[in-house]
Design a protein around this motif. Sequence first.
Motif, short mmCIF file in Angstrom:
data_model
loop_
_atom_site.label_atom_id
_atom_site.label_comp_id
_atom_site.label_asym_id
_atom_site.label_seq_id
_atom_site.Cartn_x
_atom_site.Cartn_y
_atom_site.Cartn_z
N ALA A 177 0.35 -2.15 2.31
CA ALA A 177 1.68 -1.59 2.08
C ALA A 177 1.63 -0.28 1.31
CB ALA A 177 2.55 -2.61 1.34
N GLN A 179 5.20 2.39 -3.02
CA GLN A 179 5.33 1.09 -2.37
C GLN A 179 6.65 0.42 -2.71
OE1 GLN A 179 1.90 -1.46 -2.79
NE2 GLN A 179 3.02 -3.29 -2.17
N ALA A 180 7.13 0.61 -3.94
CA ALA A 180 8.41 0.00 -4.33
C ALA A 180 9.55 0.57 -3.49
CB ALA A 180 8.66 0.24 -5.82
N SER A 214 9.45 -1.07 -0.13
CA SER A 214 9.95 -2.44 -0.21
C SER A 214 11.48 -2.49 -0.29
CB SER A 214 9.35 -3.14 -1.43
OG SER A 214 7.94 -3.23 -1.31
N ARG A 215 12.07 -1.57 -1.07
CA ARG A 215 13.53 -1.54 -1.18
C ARG A 215 14.18 -1.18 0.16
NH1 ARG A 215 12.36 1.28 -5.92
NH2 ARG A 215 12.96 3.26 -4.93
N LYS A 266 13.98 -4.14 2.58
CA LYS A 266 14.91 -5.20 2.19
C LYS A 266 16.35 -4.80 2.48
CE LYS A 266 15.97 -9.14 0.22
NZ LYS A 266 15.80 -9.33 -1.24
N PRO A 298 12.16 -9.43 2.69
CA PRO A 298 11.04 -8.62 2.20
C PRO A 298 10.08 -8.23 3.32
CG PRO A 298 11.39 -10.56 0.82
CD PRO A 298 12.22 -10.76 2.06
N LEU A 299 9.33 -7.16 3.07
CA LEU A 299 8.33 -6.67 4.01
C LEU A 299 7.34 -7.77 4.39
CD1 LEU A 299 6.95 -4.34 5.56
CD2 LEU A 299 5.73 -3.80 3.42
#
Length: 230
Positions: free
Chosen positions: A197, A209-210, A213-214, A217, A223-224
């Motif tokens: 990721a 990465q965060a 992920s957001r 979502k 989630p991924l």
Amino acid sequence: MYRERMSGLAGAVVWTVTRTADAGPGRVLPDGCMDLIWSSRSGLLVAGPDTVAQVAAGPAGERYVGLRFPPGTGPAVFGLPAHAVRDQRVPLAALWPGPEVAELAERVASDDRPGRVLESIAAARLAADGGPDPLAAPLAAGLAAGRDVAGTADAFGLGTRQLHRRSLALFGYGPKTLARILRMRRALAMARSGTPAAEVAARIGYADQAHLSREVKNLAGVPLGRLVGR
């Protein structure tokens, strides 16, 4: 049970789903596309472009056959701007004359290759309309490649407001939203191929990465890791 094949129509995909007794709801991710769908229970439907994932369910044994158009082609087939059916599933009879739709639905239901019938319906509509807007494919390709909105507008000789209006008509939402959706699709494809990721985020253009992920979502609703089976 989901299957798909490339269509003879440029950039389109024919897909089929048959609901089994043990199947849970399916998650349909946004992709900037519109679909012509035949349902064994509901007949012919139009699926508008989604802004977020849709959760699809149905009774066991229900069969679906769909023709998914590339971004920007659906409006030329259905004869309306994409934003008019954004986040909706609409009976085709609400858009086209009822007797015509009833005849088409009977053709699809009685043919042993219903996907071919959907393709012929769409091909006839595209021929009558002169084909999709020639701006659609290069515009979607530029945004998918990461070009920003201002640069995209300049590349096509449009102001940003003009670009927004054209995007609403072609894709159902503005260029920023389309770019987010197409970027998420690229990220998912890379993650499903086994790329970590953090590397996906760096290569696709997320801040980190965060951020990836957001975005997943927000657009997919899960989630991924759930989408890539990790």
